[in-house]
Scaffold this motif. Structure first.
Motif, PDB file in Angstrom:
ATOM      1  N   PRO A  42     -29.680 -57.878  70.338  1.00 17.77           N
ATOM      2  CA  PRO A  42     -30.937 -58.586  70.563  1.00 17.77           C
ATOM      3  C   PRO A  42     -30.745 -60.027  71.046  1.00 17.77           C
ATOM      4  O   PRO A  42     -31.686 -60.668  71.482  1.00 17.77           O
ATOM      5  N   HIS A  43     -29.509 -60.537  70.983  1.00 13.00           N
ATOM      6  CA  HIS A  43     -29.249 -61.922  71.393  1.00 13.00           C
ATOM      7  C   HIS A  43     -28.808 -62.038  72.847  1.00 13.00           C
ATOM      8  O   HIS A  43     -29.272 -62.912  73.567  1.00 13.00           O
ATOM      9  N   CYS A  44     -27.889 -61.154  73.281  1.00 17.91           N
ATOM     10  CA  CYS A  44     -27.375 -61.275  74.653  1.00 17.91           C
ATOM     11  C   CYS A  44     -27.631 -60.018  75.490  1.00 17.91           C
ATOM     12  O   CYS A  44     -27.229 -59.961  76.644  1.00 17.91           O
ATOM     13  N   GLN A  45     -28.254 -59.017  74.899  1.00 18.48           N
ATOM     14  CA  GLN A  45     -28.608 -57.762  75.559  1.00 18.48           C
ATOM     15  C   GLN A  45     -27.404 -56.916  75.982  1.00 18.48           C
ATOM     16  O   GLN A  45     -27.534 -56.020  76.803  1.00 18.48           O
ATOM     17  N   SER A  46     -26.250 -57.178  75.416  1.00 13.22           N
ATOM     18  CA  SER A  46     -25.062 -56.388  75.705  1.00 13.22           C
ATOM     19  C   SER A  46     -25.144 -55.040  74.981  1.00 13.22           C
ATOM     20  O   SER A  46     -25.725 -54.941  73.898  1.00 13.22           O
ATOM     21  N   PHE A  47     -24.531 -54.028  75.576  1.00 15.07           N
ATOM     22  CA  PHE A  47     -24.418 -52.731  74.921  1.00 15.07           C
ATOM     23  C   PHE A  47     -23.054 -52.550  74.264  1.00 15.07           C
ATOM     24  O   PHE A  47     -22.741 -51.479  73.765  1.00 15.07           O
ATOM     25  N   GLY A  48     -22.264 -53.619  74.247  1.00 14.97           N
ATOM     26  CA  GLY A  48     -20.958 -53.562  73.601  1.00 14.97           C
ATOM     27  C   GLY A  48     -21.099 -53.590  72.092  1.00 14.97           C
ATOM     28  O   GLY A  48     -21.835 -54.401  71.548  1.00 14.97           O
ATOM     29  N   ILE A  49     -20.389 -52.692  71.405  1.00 15.35           N
ATOM     30  CA  ILE A  49     -20.512 -52.564  69.945  1.00 15.35           C
ATOM     31  C   ILE A  49     -19.147 -52.701  69.289  1.00 15.35           C
ATOM     32  O   ILE A  49     -18.163 -52.122  69.746  1.00 15.35           O
ATOM     33  N   ALA A  50     -19.105 -53.447  68.202  1.00 15.02           N
ATOM     34  CA  ALA A  50     -17.928 -53.531  67.335  1.00 15.02           C
ATOM     35  C   ALA A  50     -18.420 -53.376  65.900  1.00 15.02           C
ATOM     36  O   ALA A  50     -19.594 -53.603  65.616  1.00 15.02           O
ATOM     37  N   TRP A  51     -17.525 -52.982  65.012  1.00  9.31           N
ATOM     38  CA  TRP A  51     -17.863 -52.857  63.593  1.00  9.31           C
ATOM     39  C   TRP A  51     -16.984 -53.823  62.815  1.00  9.31           C
ATOM     40  O   TRP A  51     -15.771 -53.686  62.791  1.00  9.31           O
ATOM     41  N   SER A  52     -17.600 -54.818  62.212  1.00 14.00           N
ATOM     42  CA  SER A  52     -16.875 -55.883  61.521  1.00 14.00           C
ATOM     43  C   SER A  52     -16.897 -55.662  60.013  1.00 14.00           C
ATOM     44  O   SER A  52     -17.957 -55.415  59.434  1.00 14.00           O
ATOM     45  N   LYS A  53     -15.733 -55.790  59.406  1.00  8.59           N
ATOM     46  CA  LYS A  53     -15.649 -55.667  57.952  1.00  8.59           C
ATOM     47  C   LYS A  53     -16.231 -56.921  57.312  1.00  8.59           C
ATOM     48  O   LYS A  53     -15.979 -58.035  57.770  1.00  8.59           O
ATOM     49  N   VAL A  54     -17.029 -56.726  56.274  1.00  7.79           N
ATOM     50  CA  VAL A  54     -17.574 -57.843  55.509  1.00  7.79           C
ATOM     51  C   VAL A  54     -17.067 -57.715  54.074  1.00  7.79           C
ATOM     52  O   VAL A  54     -16.679 -56.636  53.631  1.00  7.79           O
ATOM     53  N   GLU A  55     -17.069 -58.829  53.366  1.00  9.01           N
ATOM     54  CA  GLU A  55     -16.493 -58.862  52.021  1.00  9.01           C
ATOM     55  C   GLU A  55     -17.284 -58.046  51.002  1.00  9.01           C
ATOM     56  O   GLU A  55     -16.739 -57.619  50.002  1.00  9.01           O
ATOM     57  N   GLY A  56     -18.571 -57.866  51.237  1.00  8.24           N
ATOM     58  CA  GLY A  56     -19.369 -57.105  50.292  1.00  8.24           C
ATOM     59  C   GLY A  56     -19.823 -57.911  49.097  1.00  8.24           C
ATOM     60  O   GLY A  56     -20.039 -57.380  48.010  1.00  8.24           O
ATOM     61  N   ARG A  57     -19.977 -59.203  49.314  1.00  5.69           N
ATOM     62  CA  ARG A  57     -20.530 -60.081  48.274  1.00  5.69           C
ATOM     63  C   ARG A  57     -21.811 -60.684  48.809  1.00  5.69           C
ATOM     64  O   ARG A  57     -21.937 -60.941  50.003  1.00  5.69           O
ATOM     65  N   GLY A  58     -22.752 -60.893  47.918  1.00  3.98           N
ATOM     66  CA  GLY A  58     -24.009 -61.473  48.356  1.00  3.98           C
ATOM     67  C   GLY A  58     -24.876 -61.869  47.194  1.00  3.98           C
ATOM     68  O   GLY A  58     -24.423 -61.958  46.049  1.00  3.98           O
ATOM     69  N   ARG A  59     -26.136 -62.115  47.529  1.00 10.02           N
ATOM     70  CA  ARG A  59     -27.137 -62.494  46.524  1.00 10.02           C
ATOM     71  C   ARG A  59     -28.346 -61.599  46.681  1.00 10.02           C
ATOM     72  O   ARG A  59     -28.686 -61.183  47.783  1.00 10.02           O
ATOM     73  N   ILE A  60     -29.004 -61.352  45.562  1.00 11.12           N
ATOM     74  CA  ILE A  60     -30.235 -60.568  45.619  1.00 11.12           C
ATOM     75  C   ILE A  60     -31.299 -61.418  46.299  1.00 11.12           C
ATOM     76  O   ILE A  60     -31.612 -62.521  45.845  1.00 11.12           O
ATOM     77  N   TRP A  61     -31.807 -60.922  47.395  1.00  7.62           N
ATOM     78  CA  TRP A  61     -32.822 -61.626  48.181  1.00  7.62           C
ATOM     79  C   TRP A  61     -34.218 -61.196  47.747  1.00  7.62           C
ATOM     80  O   TRP A  61     -35.153 -61.976  47.767  1.00  7.62           O
ATOM     81  N   SER A  62     -34.346 -59.922  47.347  1.00  7.42           N
ATOM     82  CA  SER A  62     -35.619 -59.375  46.884  1.00  7.42           C
ATOM     83  C   SER A  62     -35.324 -58.091  46.108  1.00  7.42           C
ATOM     84  O   SER A  62     -34.231 -57.544  46.205  1.00  7.42           O
ATOM     85  N   PHE A  63     -36.301 -57.626  45.344  1.00  8.72           N
ATOM     86  CA  PHE A  63     -36.138 -56.337  44.662  1.00  8.72           C
ATOM     87  C   PHE A  63     -37.503 -55.782  44.285  1.00  8.72           C
ATOM     88  O   PHE A  63     -38.511 -56.491  44.280  1.00  8.72           O
ATOM     89  N   VAL A  64     -37.492 -54.489  43.985  1.00  5.87           N
ATOM     90  CA  VAL A  64     -38.688 -53.795  43.519  1.00  5.87           C
ATOM     91  C   VAL A  64     -38.228 -52.758  42.502  1.00  5.87           C
ATOM     92  O   VAL A  64     -37.093 -52.280  42.547  1.00  5.87           O
ATOM     93  N   PRO A  91     -25.081 -64.160  56.512  1.00  5.60           N
ATOM     94  CA  PRO A  91     -26.348 -64.406  55.814  1.00  5.60           C
ATOM     95  C   PRO A  91     -27.610 -63.889  56.496  1.00  5.60           C
ATOM     96  O   PRO A  91     -28.631 -63.751  55.843  1.00  5.60           O
ATOM     97  N   ARG A  92     -27.540 -63.583  57.790  1.00 12.29           N
ATOM     98  CA  ARG A  92     -28.730 -63.007  58.424  1.00 12.29           C
ATOM     99  C   ARG A  92     -28.805 -61.501  58.229  1.00 12.29           C
ATOM    100  O   ARG A  92     -29.782 -60.867  58.605  1.00 12.29           O
ATOM    101  N   ILE A  93     -27.761 -60.924  57.641  1.00 12.40           N
ATOM    102  CA  ILE A  93     -27.729 -59.490  57.381  1.00 12.40           C
ATOM    103  C   ILE A  93     -28.209 -59.241  55.957  1.00 12.40           C
ATOM    104  O   ILE A  93     -27.720 -59.850  55.006  1.00 12.40           O
ATOM    105  N   ARG A  94     -29.156 -58.328  55.823  1.00 12.88           N
ATOM    106  CA  ARG A  94     -29.667 -57.942  54.505  1.00 12.88           C
ATOM    107  C   ARG A  94     -29.593 -56.429  54.393  1.00 12.88           C
ATOM    108  O   ARG A  94     -30.071 -55.714  55.262  1.00 12.88           O
ATOM    109  N   LEU A  95     -28.987 -55.967  53.315  1.00 14.14           N
ATOM    110  CA  LEU A  95     -28.810 -54.540  53.081  1.00 14.14           C
ATOM    111  C   LEU A  95     -29.635 -54.107  51.874  1.00 14.14           C
ATOM    112  O   LEU A  95     -29.753 -54.845  50.900  1.00 14.14           O
ATOM    113  N   VAL A  96     -30.158 -52.901  51.928  1.00 19.67           N
ATOM    114  CA  VAL A  96     -30.945 -52.335  50.839  1.00 19.67           C
ATOM    115  C   VAL A  96     -30.059 -51.403  50.028  1.00 19.67           C
ATOM    116  O   VAL A  96     -29.247 -50.666  50.587  1.00 19.67           O
TER     117      VAL A  96
END
Length: 135
Positions: A42-64, A91-96
């Motif tokens: 959505p930023h540069c309109q490229s169709f190039g894809i990579a999969w980046s490893k993330v640490e898997g740590r975060g904060r609860i942003w919301s819950f139900v 930080p712009r990534i949010r997972l459910v």
């Protein structure tokens, strides 16, 4: 337990999760992480894809905390939680997901009264599904 329905674009997320890795899609050209997975950046309109490893740590942003009536496969576990986690290293990534007491524990294994927005969590995996535990 309900299993995720995958499509071609999101399938790598689940393949990595089955190996106990948390990865998010990112643009192969500009490097911008994105979730949910999609074919075009959505930023540069490229169709190039990579999969980046993330640490898997975060904060609860919301819950139900859903209560019956629910889908039959979940009704027996209610009340349980569904959290939205803002990743520490993306930080712009949010997972459910669900906050559980330990990997593989039932969805209702943690008292919903203990959940707080801003609480630190880390990812664990159970049967290829990412879950979250208090950090």
């Amino acid at each position: 337990m309900l299993k995720p329905v995958t499509d071609d674009t999101g399938a790598p997320f689940w393949q990595y999760a089955a190996r106990g890795e948390l990865r998010v899609q990112s643009c192969a050209d500009c490097g911008e992480p994105r979730f949910p997975p999609r074919p075009c950046c959505p930023h540069c309109q490229s169709f190039g894809i990579a999969w980046s490893k993330v640490e898997g740590r975060g904060r609860i942003w919301s819950f139900v905390v859903p209560h019956p009536p629910l889908l039959p496969d979940y009704a027996a576990q209610a009340p349980y939680n569904v959290i939205v986690v803002e990743l520490e290293d993306a930080p712009r990534i949010r997972l459910v997901g669900n906050l559980v007491s330990a990997a593989g524990e039932p969805l209702n294994s943690l008292d919903p009264a203990r959940i707080r927005i801003g609480a630190r969590v880390r990812v664990v995996f159970s049967d290829g599904l990412p879950q979250w535990v208090p950090a």
